[in-house]
Design a protein around this motif. Structure first.
Motif, PDB file in Angstrom:
ATOM      1  N   SER A   1       0.828  -1.223   0.000  1.00 23.32           N
ATOM      2  CA  SER A   1       0.000   0.000   0.000  1.00 23.32           C
ATOM      3  C   SER A   1       0.857   1.265   0.000  1.00 23.32           C
ATOM      4  CB  SER A   1      -0.954   0.001   1.201  1.00 23.32           C
ATOM      5  OG  SER A   1      -1.804  -1.135   1.137  1.00 23.32           O
TER       6      SER A   1
ATOM      7  N   TYR B   1      -4.174   5.442  -4.532  1.00 23.11           N
ATOM      8  CA  TYR B   1      -3.919   5.266  -3.102  1.00 23.11           C
ATOM      9  C   TYR B   1      -4.026   6.589  -2.340  1.00 23.11           C
ATOM     10  CZ  TYR B   1      -2.680   0.349  -3.367  1.00 23.11           C
ATOM     11  OH  TYR B   1      -2.741  -1.011  -3.522  1.00 23.11           O
TER      12      TYR B   1
ATOM     13  N   THR C   1      -6.774   6.273   0.574  1.00 18.93           N
ATOM     14  CA  THR C   1      -6.174   6.234   1.918  1.00 18.93           C
ATOM     15  C   THR C   1      -6.056   7.651   2.460  1.00 18.93           C
ATOM     16  OG1 THR C   1      -3.918   6.336   1.032  1.00 18.93           O
ATOM     17  CG2 THR C   1      -4.858   4.140   1.414  1.00 18.93           C
TER      18      THR C   1
ATOM     19  N   ASN D   1      -1.505   7.698   4.697  1.00 16.38           N
ATOM     20  CA  ASN D   1      -0.255   7.172   4.147  1.00 16.38           C
ATOM     21  C   ASN D   1       0.868   8.163   4.424  1.00 16.38           C
ATOM     22  OD1 ASN D   1       1.848   6.757   1.903  1.00 16.38           O
ATOM     23  ND2 ASN D   1       0.579   4.915   1.737  1.00 16.38           N
TER      24      ASN D   1
END
Length: 395
Positions: A105, A147, A151, A154
């Motif tokens: 990820s 991502y 998310t 991160n």
């Protein structure tokens, strides 16, 4: 002690062999060869380490990277197509990087995405490079955008300073690549083009020298046929053989696209066959044991002169006899050994040493700091130890 010397000699031969092979590789092929082999061995090590530390996913990805690189090397790289080999490695590396990014990820593995464009700059042509890098950065931006949206915590994608530094790093690599193509790659291309031109010119020189020497040999042959005096006829014939031996070397260099070196087995075997055929004596039994060694043109020329003198002298004095000849050329440790024996008996060594042929042999041998020994017991032999010859390991 002897075993240690043999192992050292074997190691030196292996080093020279590898050096010769590497020097003959185009710089892009050399880079690809190094990239493929490095990836294969590093992924084996990484697979083992990840497995020991229970990183099963990373271990599988590492193993897949190594396996794909190995298959690509066997199927693509060895076909000598730089474009396909470089594109294959580029997209294998990209695919593995994407797997790492998805598996983790987006974590510190994004650093490795910086190295993939460098691989492209060193191996791809401009058009292929632009297409592949465009697709690569579109893919990278798509993954990072996905991502970033999906998310919220991160530590890399939501850190402005890191993203700024990461973009600057990519721009630096792109700037370096542009400089490489504008300066270094263009310079190398010009050098390669000039080198090809010089090779063609030198090949044409060998062709013309060979033709001129053959013309001289033909003139000597015509003069020989017009002579009634046996001594004059013999001297012209000897000089004809000498000129032909030099012309043969230029012919071999020309026909085999060689510049200034060839292997001893190719040239000396052809020279021996040519001399024997010119005498037309069917009662000749000859044994040769010639080691294949790449020598410079100058060294090969002197060897040819020596063997020409030895062989023609044997054939001259044994016209109606059964002749047995043995010729050996080999390298032992750092010295080269030329052994020539025939079944002549009771050879007058004093008369031999006064002859022009022997003096020509000693003159050629002296260029290599050689020791010449004559054996006149059961058979007549030259045993020459050549302490220095110019081996060739250039491309």
């Amino acid at each position: 002690m002897k075993q240690t010397q043999n192992s050292t000699s074997g190691g030196a031969k292996m080093f020279k062999y590898l050096k010769n092979k590497i020097q003959k590789l185009h710089y892009k092929r050399l880079f690809l060869f190094g990239a493929y082999t490095t990836i294969i061995y590093l992924t084996i090590f990484a697979t083992i380490m990840d497995f020991l530390f229970a990183n099963k996913i990373d271990s599988l990805i590492d193993a897949l990277y190594g396996l794909l690189s190995f298959i690509a090397y066997k199927l693509v790289c060895k076909r000598d197509n730089i474009d396909i080999a470089s594109a294959t490695l580029f997209w294998i590396s990209t695919f593995i990087e994407v797997l790492y990014l998805i598996a983790h990820s987006i974590d510190f593995n994004i650093i490795f995405a910086l190295f993939i464009p460098i691989l492209a700059f060193y191996t791809m042509k401009k058009r292929t490079l632009i297409i592949n890098l465009t697709l690569y950065y579109l893919l990278l931006i798509s993954i990072f955008s996905y991502y970033y949206i999906t998310t919220s915590n991160n530590i890399f994608l939501h850190n402005g300073n890191f993203i700024f530094s990461y973009i600057i790093a990519h721009l630096f690599i792109l700037a370096f690549g542009a400089f490489y193509y504008l300066a270094i790659d263009e310079f190398i291309f010009r050098l390669e083009r000039a080198n090809k031109t010089q090779k063609l010119l030198l090949k044409e020189v060998h062709h013309r020298v060979k033709n001129n020497l053959n013309l001289i040999a033909s003139i000597l042959g015509l003069q020989k046929n017009l002579q009634k005096d046996k001594t004059s006829k013999y001297l012209l014939e000897q000089n004809q053989h000498r000129v032909e031996s030099i012309a043969l070397l230029h012919n071999i260099l020309y026909k085999n696209n060689l510049l200034d070196s060839t292997d001893t087995k190719l040239y000396l075997t052809a020279l021996i066959d040519k001399i024997i055929q010119s005498y037309g004596n069917e009662n000749i039994k000859i044994m040769t044991n010639i080691e294949k060694i790449e020598l410079s043109m100058n060294s090969m020329l002197q060897l040819g002169i020596m063997i020409n003198e030895m062989l023609t002298n044997t054939l001259k004095h044994n016209i109606n006899s059964i002749i047995s000849i043995e010729i050996v050329f080999k390298k032992i440790d750092d010295y080269y050994h030329l052994i020539y024996c025939d079944n002549s008996k009771n050879v007058d060594l004093m008369e031999l040493k006064r002859g022009f042929g022997y003096n020509l042999i000693t003159l050629s041998a002296s260029a290599f700091k050689s020791d010449i020994q004559l054996d006149n017991n059961n058979k007549f032999c030259y045993n020459i130890t050549l302490k220095y010859l110019e081996e060739n390991f250039e491309p």
